[in-house]
Design an enzyme around this catalytic site. Structure first.
Site, PDB file in Angstrom:
ATOM      1  N   SER A 103      -8.798 -11.769   5.601  1.00 13.34           N
ATOM      2  CA  SER A 103      -9.050 -12.664   4.452  1.00 13.34           C
ATOM      3  C   SER A 103      -8.894 -11.921   3.139  1.00 13.34           C
ATOM      4  O   SER A 103      -8.301 -12.440   2.183  1.00 13.34           O
ATOM      5  CB  SER A 103     -10.463 -13.245   4.517  1.00 13.34           C
ATOM      6  OG  SER A 103     -10.605 -14.018   5.671  1.00 13.34           O
ATOM      7  N   GLY A 120     -10.032  -7.236   7.903  1.00 13.82           N
ATOM      8  CA  GLY A 120      -9.553  -7.299   6.514  1.00 13.82           C
ATOM      9  C   GLY A 120      -8.579  -8.433   6.229  1.00 13.82           C
ATOM     10  O   GLY A 120      -8.009  -8.500   5.139  1.00 13.82           O
ATOM     11  N   SER A 177     -12.135  -9.644  13.827  1.00 15.55           N
ATOM     12  CA  SER A 177     -13.027 -10.103  12.768  1.00 15.55           C
ATOM     13  C   SER A 177     -13.437  -8.882  11.940  1.00 15.55           C
ATOM     14  O   SER A 177     -13.718  -7.818  12.495  1.00 15.55           O
ATOM     15  CB  SER A 177     -14.264 -10.752  13.398  1.00 15.55           C
ATOM     16  OG  SER A 177     -15.148 -11.178  12.400  1.00 15.55           O
ATOM     17  N   SER A 233      -6.367 -15.002  15.764  1.00 17.46           N
ATOM     18  CA  SER A 233      -5.256 -15.295  16.700  1.00 17.46           C
ATOM     19  C   SER A 233      -5.130 -14.187  17.744  1.00 17.46           C
ATOM     20  O   SER A 233      -4.156 -13.431  17.739  1.00 17.46           O
ATOM     21  CB  SER A 233      -3.941 -15.534  15.961  1.00 17.46           C
ATOM     22  OG  SER A 233      -3.699 -14.639  14.894  1.00 17.46           O
TER      23      SER A 233
HETATM   24  P1  ADP Z   1     -11.471 -10.727   8.336  1.00 17.49           P
HETATM   25  O1  ADP Z   1     -10.888 -11.819   7.488  1.00 17.49           O
HETATM   26  O2  ADP Z   1     -10.425  -9.959   9.107  1.00 17.49           O
HETATM   27  O3  ADP Z   1     -12.621 -11.172   9.183  1.00 17.49           O
HETATM   28  P2  ADP Z   1     -12.636  -9.783   5.865  1.00 17.49           P
HETATM   29  O4  ADP Z   1     -11.485  -9.685   4.907  1.00 17.49           O
HETATM   30  O5  ADP Z   1     -13.540 -10.980   5.782  1.00 17.49           O
HETATM   31  O6  ADP Z   1     -12.050  -9.601   7.358  1.00 17.49           O
HETATM   32  O7  ADP Z   1     -13.556  -8.478   5.735  1.00 17.49           O
HETATM   33  C1  ADP Z   1     -13.010  -7.176   5.704  1.00 17.49           C
HETATM   34  C2  ADP Z   1     -13.972  -6.220   5.010  1.00 17.49           C
HETATM   35  O8  ADP Z   1     -13.380  -4.905   5.004  1.00 17.49           O
HETATM   36  C3  ADP Z   1     -14.219  -6.607   3.567  1.00 17.49           C
HETATM   37  O9  ADP Z   1     -15.589  -6.426   3.296  1.00 17.49           O
HETATM   38  C4  ADP Z   1     -13.346  -5.592   2.790  1.00 17.49           C
HETATM   39  O10 ADP Z   1     -13.868  -5.298   1.509  1.00 17.49           O
HETATM   40  C5  ADP Z   1     -13.392  -4.350   3.693  1.00 17.49           C
HETATM   41  N1  ADP Z   1     -12.262  -3.420   3.530  1.00 17.49           N
HETATM   42  C6  ADP Z   1     -12.357  -2.082   3.369  1.00 17.49           C
HETATM   43  N2  ADP Z   1     -11.136  -1.507   3.235  1.00 17.49           N
HETATM   44  C7  ADP Z   1     -10.232  -2.486   3.288  1.00 17.49           C
HETATM   45  C8  ADP Z   1      -8.801  -2.532   3.202  1.00 17.49           C
HETATM   46  N3  ADP Z   1      -8.062  -1.439   3.019  1.00 17.49           N
HETATM   47  N4  ADP Z   1      -8.198  -3.741   3.330  1.00 17.49           N
HETATM   48  C9  ADP Z   1      -8.927  -4.857   3.523  1.00 17.49           C
HETATM   49  N5  ADP Z   1     -10.277  -4.885   3.608  1.00 17.49           N
HETATM   50  C10 ADP Z   1     -10.941  -3.719   3.501  1.00 17.49           C
END
Ligand code: ADP
Length: 210
Positions: free
Chosen positions: A39, A37, A34, A106
């Site tokens: 989503s 990144g 979680s 997953s």
């Molecule tokens: P998940 O879906 O895995 O729970 P989210 O996408 O909701 O994760 O959240 C990931 C967080 O990490 C977001 O706030 C995003 O802006 C931040 N983040 C920082 N660097 C990155 C990166 N390189 N790729 C993706 N997200 C990143």
């Protein structure tokens, strides 16, 4: 399953639908903790694919849990059933000719292996969003780690429920210290190489001009 269920034969097949869309249908399966990144990357990847004229569909954890899987919780058995349903859904969308991007924790290897089997080896791309737990906890965009540490959420992946990291993912994405466009380019580069003959990621309008 009832023994009286007989598969109906249909005239329009998967290859026809894929040909009509001019693409190789695949499932790009993002797995990770979680806040790793998934989503964010799935969304940016879908945008990039659509910009290239691809037909896509994004399946995201929270959305599916509000609908198709709203009867499921977070026990190991429910997580397994959650992934099985998503894989079956992914198989149908791939069969429909779409490039499917899925964003689900997953956490269990066996469930991801089942997803690979259901969707089919040649259409399955496992992407490990490899962000260390302490970085995920630091980001904590939804405040979930805080609640899990306080004991307010049970069976939280990485805290009191296991995350089994992929041993040989098709793509391992590090996000720490890397920009989102950089990470998306890595996925597109992989798709280009693996599905080069089917021209998955090149812009169709650009290809048509050549
Ligand atoms: P998940 O879906 O895995 O729970 P989210 O996408 O909701 O994760 O959240 C990931 C967080 O990490 C977001 O706030 C995003 O802006 C931040 N983040 C920082 N660097 C990155 C990166 N390189 N790729 C993706 N997200 C990143």
């Amino acid at each position: 399953m009832s023994s009286h269920v007989v598969q109906q034969l249909v005239d329009v097949d998967a290859a026809t639908r894929a040909r009509l869309k001019g693409q190789k249908p695949v499932a790009i399966w993002l797995t990770g903790l979680s806040a790793s990144g998934k989503s964010t990357i799935a969304n940016a990847l879908e945008v990039a694919l659509v910009e290239r004229g691809r037909h896509t569909y994004l399946l995201d954890g929270d959305n599916v849990r509000m609908g198709l899987c709203r009867d499921l919780g977070f026990t190991d058995a429910d997580r397994e059933e959650n992934i099985r349903r998503i894989a079956e859904l992914g198989r149908l969308f791939v069969d429909a000719g779409l490039i499917v991007v899925t964003a689900f924790i997953s956490p269990f290897r066996a469930d991801r292996a089942l997803a690979r089997t259901i969707i089919g080896e040649d259409a399955f791309v496992e992407v490990f969003v490899d962000t260390p737990l302490d970085e995920c906890e630091r980001r904590d965009p939804k405040g979930l780690y805080g609640k899990a540490r306080a004991g307010l959420i049970k069976n939280f992946t990485g805290i009191d429920s296991a995350y089994e990291a992929p041993l040989s993912p098709d793509i391992r994405l590090e996000t720490l210290g890397r920009s989102l466009p950089e990470v998306v380019r890595q996925i597109l580069g992989y798709l280009d190489e693996r599905f080069a003959a089917t021209d998955l990621t090149t812009s169709r309008s650009a290809a048509n001009r050549e």
